[in-house]
Write a protein that holds these residues in place. Structure first.
Motif, short mmCIF file in Angstrom:
data_model
loop_
_atom_site.label_atom_id
_atom_site.label_comp_id
_atom_site.label_asym_id
_atom_site.label_seq_id
_atom_site.Cartn_x
_atom_site.Cartn_y
_atom_site.Cartn_z
N GLU A 94 0.84 -1.19 0.00
CA GLU A 94 0.00 0.00 0.00
C GLU A 94 0.88 1.24 0.00
N VAL A 95 0.53 2.19 -0.85
CA VAL A 95 1.22 3.48 -0.91
C VAL A 95 0.16 4.57 -0.81
N TYR A 96 0.24 5.38 0.24
CA TYR A 96 -0.70 6.48 0.43
C TYR A 96 0.07 7.72 0.91
N PRO A 97 -0.47 8.91 0.63
CA PRO A 97 0.17 10.13 1.15
C PRO A 97 0.24 10.11 2.67
N ARG A 98 1.32 10.68 3.20
CA ARG A 98 1.51 10.74 4.65
C ARG A 98 1.63 12.19 5.11
N LYS A 99 1.22 12.41 6.34
CA LYS A 99 1.24 13.76 6.92
C LYS A 99 2.62 14.39 6.78
N GLY A 100 2.64 15.64 6.32
CA GLY A 100 3.90 16.37 6.17
C GLY A 100 4.48 16.31 4.77
N GLU A 101 4.01 15.36 3.93
CA GLU A 101 4.51 15.27 2.56
C GLU A 101 3.84 16.33 1.68
N THR A 102 4.41 16.54 0.51
CA THR A 102 3.79 17.40 -0.50
C THR A 102 3.55 16.57 -1.75
N TRP A 103 2.37 16.74 -2.35
CA TRP A 103 1.96 15.96 -3.52
C TRP A 103 1.38 16.86 -4.59
N ALA A 104 1.43 16.37 -5.82
CA ALA A 104 0.71 16.99 -6.92
C ALA A 104 -0.60 16.24 -7.11
N ASP A 133 -2.57 11.82 7.97
CA ASP A 133 -2.31 10.52 7.35
C ASP A 133 -3.59 10.01 6.69
N TYR A 134 -3.42 9.19 5.66
CA TYR A 134 -4.57 8.63 4.94
C TYR A 134 -5.40 7.75 5.87
N CYS A 135 -6.72 7.93 5.84
CA CYS A 135 -7.64 7.12 6.63
C CYS A 135 -8.57 6.40 5.65
N GLY A 139 -10.28 9.41 3.87
CA GLY A 139 -9.40 9.94 2.83
C GLY A 139 -8.26 10.68 3.49
N VAL A 140 -7.96 11.87 2.98
CA VAL A 140 -6.85 12.63 3.53
C VAL A 140 -7.14 14.12 3.41
N HIS A 141 -6.80 14.88 4.46
CA HIS A 141 -6.94 16.33 4.44
C HIS A 141 -5.69 16.94 3.82
N VAL A 142 -5.89 17.94 2.97
CA VAL A 142 -4.77 18.58 2.28
C VAL A 142 -4.88 20.09 2.41
#
Length: 205
Positions: A94-104, A133-135, A139-142
């Protein structure tokens, strides 16, 4: 685990490395080589299946172990990706965005792009800071990011449609395009009056 640049110039496929072969360790090898497995996206529903069937990208979610390969082009590798192995399923990650990262994230994204994929190959992006973190149930807050005037790769929080944050729901996870490596910086004096900002990897913008 690393994402790699494809021959289309995009960060798309995540890899799991099995072995690094170096010339100083193997007498028959004259240059860097890496033996690895490609990770293939594993869809959760019919719409994700149709999306992937049309060759549209997937950079987060579930991935299964794919074909193995040995390559000698080390410059295709981008950065380390955070991941988690599914204990209940063999060869599943599993690969999901994590808190503190930056994504496009894809601008104006819609899962229905698979119905006319050729009209959605010229991607436009928005940049976001991952606030939670992804839930799997939410989902995830951005937080939305905007470029600071006068700089090419320094970004700070901005408003989008009157808000500086939003939620990417579980069913919208294919909206994430790729992680953008970054360093968060702070300044007592501030930069253009901004005290917290990100320097993003120019190659990933």
């Amino acid at each position: 685990m690393f994402p790699a640049w494809t021959n289309m110039g995009c960060l798309r496929y995540t890899q799991r490395h099995a072995k690094i072969l170096r010339p100083d360790q193997h007498r028959y090898i004259r240059r860097f080589q890496a033996a690895h497995h490609w990770l293939e996206p594993h869809p959760d529903d019919d719409e994700e299946t149709r999306w992937l069937f049309q060759g549209l990208p997937a950079s987060c979610g579930k991935f299964r172990l794919g074909d193995s390969e040995t390559i000698d082009a080390h410059e295709i590798f981008s950065h380390i990706v955070s991941w988690k192995k599914r204990i209940s399923l063999r060869n599943m990650y599993e690969v999901y965005p994590r808190k503190g990262e930056t994504w496009a994230v894809f601008k104006n994204w819609d899962i229905g792009w698979y119905r006319n994929p050729e009209s959605h190959k010229a991607y436009e992006f928005e940049l976001v800071e991952i606030l939670t973190d992804y839930c799997c149930g939410v989902g995830v807050h951005v937080g939305f990011l905007g470029k600071i005037e006068g700089f090419s790769s320094i970004f700070s929080r901005k408003n989008s449609q009157g808000m500086d944050w939003g939620v990417v729901l579980v069913k919208e996870r294919l909206r994430f395009s790729h992680r953008v490596p970054s360093f968060q910086m702070t300044s007592n004096e501030g930069l253009h009056g901004i005290k917290s900002f990100f320097e993003l990897d120019p190659a990933s913008l």
